[in-house]
Design a protein around this motif. Structure first.
Motif, PDB file in Angstrom:
ATOM      1  N   ARG A  82      14.598  28.846  36.700  1.00  0.00           N
ATOM      2  CA  ARG A  82      14.685  28.823  38.161  1.00  0.00           C
ATOM      3  C   ARG A  82      14.366  27.426  38.704  1.00  0.00           C
ATOM      4  O   ARG A  82      14.944  26.993  39.718  1.00  0.00           O
ATOM      5  N   ASP A  83      13.467  26.727  38.054  1.00  0.00           N
ATOM      6  CA  ASP A  83      13.139  25.371  38.502  1.00  0.00           C
ATOM      7  C   ASP A  83      14.363  24.468  38.434  1.00  0.00           C
ATOM      8  O   ASP A  83      14.593  23.643  39.341  1.00  0.00           O
ATOM      9  N   ASP A  86      16.620  25.394  41.330  1.00  0.00           N
ATOM     10  CA  ASP A  86      16.073  24.921  42.615  1.00  0.00           C
ATOM     11  C   ASP A  86      16.367  23.435  42.811  1.00  0.00           C
ATOM     12  O   ASP A  86      16.809  22.989  43.884  1.00  0.00           O
ATOM     13  N   SER A  87      16.134  22.679  41.773  1.00  0.00           N
ATOM     14  CA  SER A  87      16.346  21.229  41.859  1.00  0.00           C
ATOM     15  C   SER A  87      17.818  20.897  42.070  1.00  0.00           C
ATOM     16  O   SER A  87      18.174  20.067  42.917  1.00  0.00           O
ATOM     17  N   ARG A  90      19.147  21.755  45.611  1.00  0.00           N
ATOM     18  CA  ARG A  90      18.700  20.805  46.635  1.00  0.00           C
ATOM     19  C   ARG A  90      19.492  19.491  46.558  1.00  0.00           C
ATOM     20  O   ARG A  90      19.869  18.908  47.585  1.00  0.00           O
ATOM     21  N   PRO A 111      17.162  32.899  43.162  1.00  0.00           N
ATOM     22  CA  PRO A 111      16.153  31.878  43.482  1.00  0.00           C
ATOM     23  C   PRO A 111      16.105  31.635  44.991  1.00  0.00           C
ATOM     24  O   PRO A 111      17.103  31.753  45.695  1.00  0.00           O
ATOM     25  N   THR A 112      14.937  31.262  45.471  1.00  0.00           N
ATOM     26  CA  THR A 112      14.735  31.067  46.909  1.00  0.00           C
ATOM     27  C   THR A 112      15.703  30.042  47.481  1.00  0.00           C
ATOM     28  O   THR A 112      16.280  30.231  48.558  1.00  0.00           O
ATOM     29  N   THR A 113      15.892  28.977  46.728  1.00  0.00           N
ATOM     30  CA  THR A 113      16.760  27.911  47.238  1.00  0.00           C
ATOM     31  C   THR A 113      18.237  28.311  47.248  1.00  0.00           C
ATOM     32  O   THR A 113      19.062  27.568  47.781  1.00  0.00           O
TER      33      THR A 113
END
Length: 985
Positions: A82-83, A86-87, A90, A111-113
């Motif tokens: 997930r990291d 996310d990256s 963005r 994922p939130t993003t």
């Protein structure tokens, strides 16, 4: 962000999707194309090590909006954390929100993003709403469009709409890894060719690939059906079980259901979009004649690449690519590093099954990769591996089995028991239905304690040794799938003592599962489940009388259910084992021979069945058993073989011997005596002795009505034969009256699709046809043949009888093309089944000669008619009614080719012989006399011609009536012909 900026005009949309979600991509593309937009597919499959942000940025190189189809598979490919997502979101998506859009086809929390994509949720809505949400998210106008019926039929189905029929598909493997290119290739080749075979060595994942294809693309089909094709019996059963799911109107017989399913698939009704998966078709020739054709798709798994001979596209399934191996290992054992996974994959040779099993064990055991590799190097196990399996299996499986023995001995016991069933689908419920008293204590505890059972099977499932299958559950036991490779290795890893003990347990379980009713169609599914396992449980060499009864019941089932070929193969395996056994009772071997001969006879192997039957008769005589009922049964079987081989005189002698023997031992009222008397009449009828056959059949019918009852199936059978005798004697109206009532009773007692009902309807059609009721006969001929082909197959003897009659009727009443096609088919099949000189082959040829005459091919018709007359005379003699009928046809063709003198000589001889053979007023004799008058007129012998004609017409009017079509035809001087009618033997 609710949608992209509103766009007008034709757009190019790039759809990025995980292979897992190809069905969604296809549906989305179809809807966009229907609105006039162009679509580019981009399968999302970033390689391990590739930067996720760079993979997303590459999508921006495509023109127009980019639509991401978000699912669990899309997010996890790589695998990715997930990291990482996310990256990447963005860095790449946020600055280009005008280019990216997304739809979500998963119920999992993203994922939130992922909110930056504002995915439109397509789950839980219907197709219309999903299309509206899709267009809105892309900023495209939702203008209504008209769709043609053809377009609607060919469009991809909405993925949330489950197939209307779904059966037998293994549960989806949540750890399925890689194979994206293979899955795409299967998809494309099925669209192109319709039939694809996945082949490769054991353990490469052919079955897993087929199962994943079914789950991934199943929404594109109305019907998805999985069949175990390892054995013909199980394949036949599995395909037949589709009939009720398709809501086809059939009877209970598997043969009827099977053919109804094949017809349904072939015609695409009620569903044209079907996917049939045949798993484990390693002996394709055994099932080649059963493979369905039609508008749907056939996906086959096999170790046998010779499947190409059956018009299939071949696709080899190799071992994993290394990056796929590493991905699978890390999904199974997340604690391993990429380098450790790579080392393990190298040692295990990238074989998917072995990777799955060993990685699962490593993850649970806590053993390091270095320690495991040391175990592999130090193992000196005697586990043997067949040459077709990779050598890595020996050491890897040795380690796993040793650890299982230490940690879960019940799992090893269960696994060993499973190896005495056939590989593939193992009915472990049969084991659990065995009483505890018959099993050793540890095994009894395993099978009778639900907790122990659950723990054992869960351990095997966890290591991918077995796979629970639909039809059972892990707690109560039902079915498990055991790979062929695991099956062989575990079975080989046992002492002889253990092997005998475990095989004995399975034999006892199979005996307990025997319904004891092989003639009961309700019990047939049980026998179909038992038969594939007989060989693996070593039943063929067992001396237990209960095992003998089981084998004989299975042979009887195979005969009654129409699985003649499988029955012959089983009998040929059993026969040498029972013959070589010291001290075996003769009656056991004779009983086996009886079933073997029946199966051979049903296959059309008449010469072979005759040899078996004759050997049994001679053995009975040598053993002094010529007065036993077993001997009489063997004599009756031999008579049936000889009737099929057209050795009618010898068959009659044996039929008399069997009838006299039963009558002396059991009395006239015994069902066996009545059956033997019935067969005596069959022998008489085949010799052309119709009046004698009628007298015997009349007595048999009366006695069966008295002793068995008017509604008994054998009584109804006798009604068919008596009506047949009456018809062959020219008593058409009387025959039609009896047969019409009998058809009604048949439909009520045994059903409209039973072979005996079809025989009764066929005889009624012939009675009506001969009586002149053409309009009533026509639909009966067509329906009976159509159902017979469906119930019994195109090469069954009854089907050939019906096809011959239908051809003659079509020739007489205008459809000469249908008549010719059927006739050519009948001749070919009789030549293959009975040989070129058999009377049935000769009779089929004389029928065909009339067709050739009808289409103007006179010389060919003449040559064929002469050949038929010669062959028939040699086969049954010059005075047989069949030979006389061939002579009537041959004389007509002699006239046509300019040989009237020879025609007159043949007609005169035929009329004289017919008078002696069947009587002066029989329709055959009168037809010969009408033919003679026609031939005399060609030679201008008018006085004799008039006299012969007047006498024949008067006799026809008296016997058949002045308005009967034969009488009318003779009065109008139409040249008569004769139709050959094959008889039941």
């Amino acid at each position: 962000m609710d949608s992209l900026p509103v766009r007008t005009g034709r757009q190019t949309v790039t759809i990025s999707f995980a292979g897992f979600n190809r069905a969604w991509a296809a549906w989305i593309a179809g809807r966009l194309e229907q609105h006039g937009h162009r679509v580019v597919y981009q399968r999302w499959n970033p390689l391990p090590g590739a930067r996720l942000d760079e993979s997303l940025r590459d999508l921006l190189l495509a023109p127009g909006p980019v639509l991401l189809v978000i699912s669990d598979s899309y997010l996890q490919l790589g695998p990715r954390t997930r990291d990482e997502w996310d990256s990447a979101l963005r860095e790449v998506v946020a600055p280009h929100q005008d280019r990216f859009a997304a739809v979500s086809v998963t119920t999992s929390t993203p994922p939130t993003t992922m909110a930056v994509l504002a995915p439109a949720d397509l789950t839980g809505v219907d197709a219309t709403e999903a299309e509206r949400l899709l267009l809105a998210r892309l900023g495209l106008p939702a203008t209504p469009v008209e769709e043609s019926e053809q377009r609607m039929r060919s469009a991809s189905r909405f993925p949330s709409d489950a197939p209307r029929v779904w059966g037998g598909i293994p549960r989806r493997n949540s750890r399925f890894t890689g194979r994206e290119h293979l899955l795409s290739t299967v998809y494309e080749q099925l669209l192109d060719a319709g039939v694809v075979t996945l082949y490769g060595m054991p353990g490469v994942g052919k079955t897993q690939l087929a199962a994943e294809y079914a789950h991934r693309f199943g929404s594109e089909y109305d019907v998805v059906w999985w069949v175990n094709a390892g054995k013909r019996t199980t394949f036949r059963q599995g395909l037949a079980e589709l009939a009720p799911r398709l809501e086809l109107s059939t009877g209970a017989e598997y043969g009827e259901r099977l053919r109804a399913v094949r017809d349904s698939l072939r015609h695409g009704t009620p569903y044209a979009r079907w996917l049939l998966i045949l798993d484990g078709a390693d002996e394709p020739d055994q099932i080649a004649d059963l493979l369905p054709t039609g508008p749907g798709h056939l996906l086959i798994t096999s170790r046998n690449s010779a499947r190409a001979a059956h018009s299939s596209m071949l696709l080899e399934v190799p071992v994993y690519d290394r990056h796929e191996s590493v991905a699978l290992i890390r999904r199974r054992a997340p604690r391993l590093t990429e380098a450790e996974a790579d080392r393990l994959a190298e040692v295990l040779e990238d074989l998917p099954l072995l990777l799955d099993q060993m990685a699962g064990w490593l993850n649970d055991s806590g053993t390091s990769v270095n320690e495991y590799l040391e175990l592999l190097r130090g193992d000196q196990s005697s586990v043997t591996v067949p040459s077709e399996f990779p050598l890595a299996f020996r050491t890897a499986w040795s380690v796993l089995l040793n650890k299982l023995r230490e940690s879960s001995p019940e799992s090893v016991a269960l696994l060993r028991l499973c190896t005495f069933f056939a590989p593939g689908f193992v009915p472990v419920h049969i084991l659990r239905e065995t009483t505890a008293e018959e099993l050793p204590e540890p095994v009894a505890r395993l099978l009778n304690d639900p907790q122990v059972w659950h723990r054992a099977i869960d351990q095997l499932r966890q290591y991918s040794v077995v796979r629970p299958e639909p039809g059972g559950d892990n707690t109560s036991g039902g079915y498990v799938y055991l790979h062929r490779m695991v099956h062989q290795i575990v079975r080989n890893d046992m002492s002889d003592e253990d092997r005998q003990e475990f095989a004995g347990m399975v034999r006892r379980a199979l005996i307990a599962a025997d319904p004891g009713r092989p003639a009961d169609t309700d019990a047939w599914p049980h026998y179909a489940e038992i038969v594939p396992h007989l060989e693996y449980a070593d039943t063929l060499r067992d001396t237990d009388p209960a095992v003998h009864a089981l084998v004989l019941h299975c042979l009887r089932f195979l005969y009654l259910s129409g699985e003649y070929g499988a029955g012959v193969r089983l009998a040929e395996q059993v026969l040498p084992a029972w013959q070589d056994r010291p001290g075996r009772p003769d009656d056991l071997l004779w009983e086996l021979g009886h079933h073997y001969a029946n199966l051979l006879r049903a296959c059309g192997e008449y010469r072979h069945s005759e040899a078996v039957s004759r050997a049994a008769v001679e053995q009975y005589r040598a053993a002094g058993g010529s007065r036993s009922t077993g001997y009489l049964r063997a004599v009756g079987g031999l008579a049936a073989d000889l009737r099929a081989l057209a050795r009618y005189d010898e068959a009659l002698s044996l039929s008399r011997e069997a009838y006299d023997g039963y009558r002396r031992q059991l009395g006239e009222a015994s069902p066996r005596s009545l059956a033997a008397r019935n067969n005596l009449a069959v022998s008489l009828r085949l010799l052309g002795r119709y009046q004698d056959a009628l007298e015997v059949d009349r007595r048999t019918l009366d006695d069966r009505r008295r002793f068995l009852g008017a509604g008994d199936v054998w009584t109804l059978y006798s009604e068919i034969f008596r009506a047949t005798d009456l018809r062959l004697l020219g008593r058409y109206a009387e025959a039609a009256s009896l047969q019409e009532r009998s058809v009604r009773e048949h439909r009520k007692v045994v059903g409209a699709h039973h072979p005996q009902t079809l025989r009764a309807e066929h005889n009624l059609a012939l009675c009506l046809y001969r009586s002149g009721s053409r309009d009533r006969a026509a639909p009966l001929f067509g329906r009976a043949l159509e159902r017979c082909e469906r119930v019994l197959g195109e090469t069954d003897p009854l089907t050939l009888i019906l096809a011959a009659s239908r051809s003659c009727f079509a020739r007489a009443y205008g459809d000469i093309d249908e008549a010719r096609e059927l006739s050519e088919s009948v001749i070919t099949r009789y030549e293959q089944l009975l040989g070129p000189t058999h009377p049935y082959t000769a009779g089929a040829r004389t029928n065909h000669a009339l067709i050739l005459r009808g289409v103007g091919e006179r010389q060919q018709a003449y040559a064929l008619a002469e050949q038929s007359l010669t062959d028939m005379s040699r086969a049954v003699g010059p005075d047989h009614p069949w030979t006389l009928g061939c002579a009537i046809n041959a004389s007509a063709l002699r006239d046509l080719v300019g040989d009237p003198e020879s025609a007159v000589a043949l007609s005169r001889d035929t009329a004289a012989r017919a008078t002696v053979s069947v009587g002066a007023t029989h329709p055959l004799t009168l037809s010969a006399r009408v033919a003679l008058s026609a031939d005399l007129r060609v030679l201008r012998e008018r006085r004799e011609a008039d006299a012969v004609e007047a006498e024949a017409v008067q006799a026809l009017a008296m016997t058949l009536g002045p308005r009967h079509f034969h009488t009318v035809s003779a009065r109008s001087r139409a040249r008569p012909s004769w139709d050959f009618e094959p008889q039941t033997t």
